[in-house]
Design a protein around this motif. Sequence first.
Motif, PDB file in Angstrom:
ATOM      1  N   ARG A   1       0.821  -1.217   0.000  1.00  0.00           N
ATOM      2  CA  ARG A   1       0.000   0.000   0.000  1.00  0.00           C
ATOM      3  C   ARG A   1       0.854   1.267   0.000  1.00  0.00           C
ATOM      4  NH1 ARG A   1      -4.136  -3.619  -0.796  1.00  0.00           N
ATOM      5  NH2 ARG A   1      -5.260  -4.191   1.116  1.00  0.00           N
ATOM      6  N   GLY A   2       2.058   1.174   0.575  1.00  0.00           N
ATOM      7  CA  GLY A   2       2.913   2.349   0.639  1.00  0.00           C
ATOM      8  C   GLY A   2       3.242   2.787   2.039  1.00  0.00           C
ATOM      9  N   TYR A   3       2.436   2.339   3.045  1.00  0.00           N
ATOM     10  CA  TYR A   3       2.701   2.824   4.394  1.00  0.00           C
ATOM     11  C   TYR A   3       3.836   2.067   5.090  1.00  0.00           C
ATOM     12  CZ  TYR A   3      -0.738  -0.903   5.630  1.00  0.00           C
ATOM     13  OH  TYR A   3      -1.434  -2.081   5.762  1.00  0.00           O
TER      14      TYR A   3
ATOM     15  N   ASN B   1       2.710   6.907   8.585  1.00  0.00           N
ATOM     16  CA  ASN B   1       2.857   6.907   7.124  1.00  0.00           C
ATOM     17  C   ASN B   1       1.506   6.830   6.427  1.00  0.00           C
ATOM     18  OD1 ASN B   1       5.635   7.001   7.414  1.00  0.00           O
ATOM     19  ND2 ASN B   1       5.926   4.795   7.106  1.00  0.00           N
ATOM     20  N   ALA B   2       0.578   6.087   7.044  1.00  0.00           N
ATOM     21  CA  ALA B   2      -0.751   5.933   6.442  1.00  0.00           C
ATOM     22  C   ALA B   2      -1.650   7.129   6.719  1.00  0.00           C
ATOM     23  CB  ALA B   2      -1.410   4.654   6.968  1.00  0.00           C
ATOM     24  N   GLY B   3      -1.220   8.017   7.613  1.00  0.00           N
ATOM     25  CA  GLY B   3      -1.996   9.221   7.889  1.00  0.00           C
ATOM     26  C   GLY B   3      -3.039   9.057   8.964  1.00  0.00           C
TER      27      GLY B   3
ATOM     28  N   GLU C   1      -2.148   5.763  -2.402  1.00  0.00           N
ATOM     29  CA  GLU C   1      -0.833   6.224  -1.976  1.00  0.00           C
ATOM     30  C   GLU C   1       0.210   6.022  -3.073  1.00  0.00           C
ATOM     31  OE1 GLU C   1       2.164   7.843   0.350  1.00  0.00           O
ATOM     32  OE2 GLU C   1      -0.010   7.890   0.681  1.00  0.00           O
ATOM     33  N   LYS C   2       0.037   4.951  -3.865  1.00  0.00           N
ATOM     34  CA  LYS C   2       1.009   4.659  -4.920  1.00  0.00           C
ATOM     35  C   LYS C   2       0.408   4.896  -6.305  1.00  0.00           C
ATOM     36  CE  LYS C   2       4.124   1.550  -3.944  1.00  0.00           C
ATOM     37  NZ  LYS C   2       4.874   0.292  -3.654  1.00  0.00           N
ATOM     38  N   SER C   3      -0.517   5.863  -6.366  1.00  0.00           N
ATOM     39  CA  SER C   3      -1.200   6.146  -7.634  1.00  0.00           C
ATOM     40  C   SER C   3      -0.246   6.671  -8.699  1.00  0.00           C
ATOM     41  CB  SER C   3      -2.337   7.150  -7.410  1.00  0.00           C
ATOM     42  OG  SER C   3      -1.829   8.386  -6.926  1.00  0.00           O
TER      43      SER C   3
ATOM     44  N   GLU D   1      -9.743  10.652  -3.797  1.00  0.00           N
ATOM     45  CA  GLU D   1      -9.321  11.614  -2.769  1.00  0.00           C
ATOM     46  C   GLU D   1     -10.527  12.275  -2.118  1.00  0.00           C
ATOM     47  OE1 GLU D   1      -6.733  14.108  -5.026  1.00  0.00           O
ATOM     48  OE2 GLU D   1      -4.947  12.873  -4.647  1.00  0.00           O
TER      49      GLU D   1
ATOM     50  N   GLU E   1     -12.143   9.785   0.281  1.00  0.00           N
ATOM     51  CA  GLU E   1     -11.366   9.663   1.516  1.00  0.00           C
ATOM     52  C   GLU E   1     -11.637  10.845   2.442  1.00  0.00           C
ATOM     53  OE1 GLU E   1      -6.779   9.454   3.193  1.00  0.00           O
ATOM     54  OE2 GLU E   1      -7.214  10.228   1.200  1.00  0.00           O
TER      55      GLU E   1
END
Length: 733
Positions: A162-164, A282-284, A224-226, A250, A253
């Motif tokens: 996911r990116g986090y 990292n995931a916010g 996140e990795k768009s 976005e 979300e």
Amino acid sequence: MLKCFATSPGGLSEMLREELLSLGAHNVKAQPRGVSFEGDLEVAYRACLWSRLANRIYLTVLETELVNQEDLTEQVSTIDWNSHMDAFGTFAVSFSGKGMGIDHSHYGALKIKDGIVDYFRTVSNSRPSVDTVHPELRVHGHLNRNQLTLSIDLTGHSLHQRGYREGQQVKAPLKENVAAALLMRAGWPEIAKQGGTLYDPMCGSGTFLIEAAMMASDLAPGLEKSEQMGFLTWKQHDAKLWRKLVDEAEQREAEGLRNLPEIYGSDASHRSLDVAKEAIANAGYSDSIEIKQMTVEQGRRWGGWTPGLVISNPPYGERLGELETVKSVYVDLGNYLKSEFDGWQAAILTCNPELGMYLGIKAKRSHNFFNGAMECKLFRFDILKEFHRQPAVKGGANLAEEIQMALPDMKESEGAQMFANRLKKNLKNLRKWAQKEEVSAYRVYDADMPEYALAIDFYQTLEGGDWLVVNEYAAPKSIDRTGAKKRLHEAMSVLPEVFDLPADHIVFKVRERQKGTSQYERLDENRQFFTIMENGVKLRVNFTDYLDTGVFLDHRDVRAYVAQQSRGKRLLNLFCYTATATTQAAVQGAKSSLSLDMSKTYLYWAKHNFLSNDCDESKHRLEQENVLEWLEQASQSGQADFDVIFLDPPSFSTSKRMEGTLDIQRDHVTLINQTLALLKPGGELVFSTNLRKFKLAEADFSGVEITDITQKTMPKDFQRNSKIHQAWSFKLL
């Protein structure tokens, strides 16, 4: 319309199929490696952006059958690669599968690479370069024997990333998409909508917490990795469409974050919590997820939590010598859940299902999952204080879950050993008989020792191995519940060893006095069917979804009798249930048959019994009818159409689809006389009932020869209890 394929972790294909359907995909089909689907470019992009379960999304560009190895390169060179990349661009090739003498992925990838290079040399006298790190186009080939599928990797990376966790030097115990699947199975999306809390008491690196927050806040997992998707440098990429979908994600979300429910985690390890904090940041979700250091042994809830879901993946003792320590962890976790989370739902994942017994809570359902190559079970619970008091749960739970209530050393007790010895004695006699008579499903034990009030049925299936179905006869209120519970646990604890079966092949249910059609009511929705053989006929059985399995074992010889009497004749089967008697009659040469029941479910089941035995449905009909109403009308028509009739009604019925009630003791004279009116001269009615205190009013019948065939139709495995059923033959004089 584009043809695509989404790969998934083992066991998630069916869930991924449902997810892709929700994203607008068409012609969606689950397969062992993933899910094939069709759709336009927007559907493919949505899958890349929104799939929580997929690993990769592939766009299929070639499906062909190869003649030899050389044909692989030639077929690849026929594709218009110029429409996917420039001649001076870069590409990388991955390969999976085997066939045509290609046993190594590197060699298969090399043959595909040669085909792409050959194409460009032919059309432009130039060639692209291979770049395995940052290629402009990723190509994947899969070979199954001589079947080649060639695809473009649209994602360019596994979607579980996911990116986090970027930059973290940690290997999480669960991949993100597997964690998402577990949350879905546990019902978190619906719980989150209702404002329920999520808590992981052994949160480790925080994967469950973050995935739960992403679901609850409606965050697209690929957002996140768009800007790292593989299709961004693909020649046919539609940047405007992708930007629209990202903007939409976005916005969703932003709206979802306004109603994010409470999410908590705890763990005994400072190091794990440090990793979790970093990933959460990292995931916010630093402001939305609260974690603290705490062991489950110390466990106490903090704050005013709304009841919701507890989910966790405790350790399972994979290293030698760890198992005893881990057992105590499960005991502590179970105590924590029971003391602090009354009214919550819980879901516990373990790769060692036997550890579930140490939780001390009865699971309502289990699901199989794969964590990498390891097969695991997700046990689901409703945490209610009653679980500590009740000896069992009604229906639909297998022993791997039921035995969780037993003490670890229960099987060593004197009572357990005495019960095990009785089972072994019964088995010694019955197995020889069953093998000789080719009986694949039979009763092993039927409250032979009154203090162990169980009925235990053994099933040998064609496709699923051996199974046990354990029915506990509900104890009267006068019986001490503590003692009954102890004896139940003693009995359950010895079953896997006595029968040499895995615990999850033993199904446990509670059987109370039958009321109405309670034996037909749904208890679960596993929809897992198996096949047994009886009298040379294949019959479908289901061990978990209903109180009964689809085959009444005590009627085995009654069915054989009806089938034998029906050869070359016309049969009527009333209250046919799953039409097992009709199926056997059809196989043994019945001229035709009509089978009636009120339940669509069981008639559908009956149809599959017919299909499994190639029964001619033009001769053997199944019809949904209120049997009492149908009988009343048919008996007045004056048409006697049947040579043999099988009448096996419920003892009592208050079905919603029937007016009034049926009491077989009160109503049997009317019912049987109406049925006799449908018999041809010389015909035979076979009537049976399971009502223990039933008394046939023989004096109220005239013009018939009545023969009690109870003992003649009583199978050897039920002879210990002669009142299990009664049966009579009525022949017109």
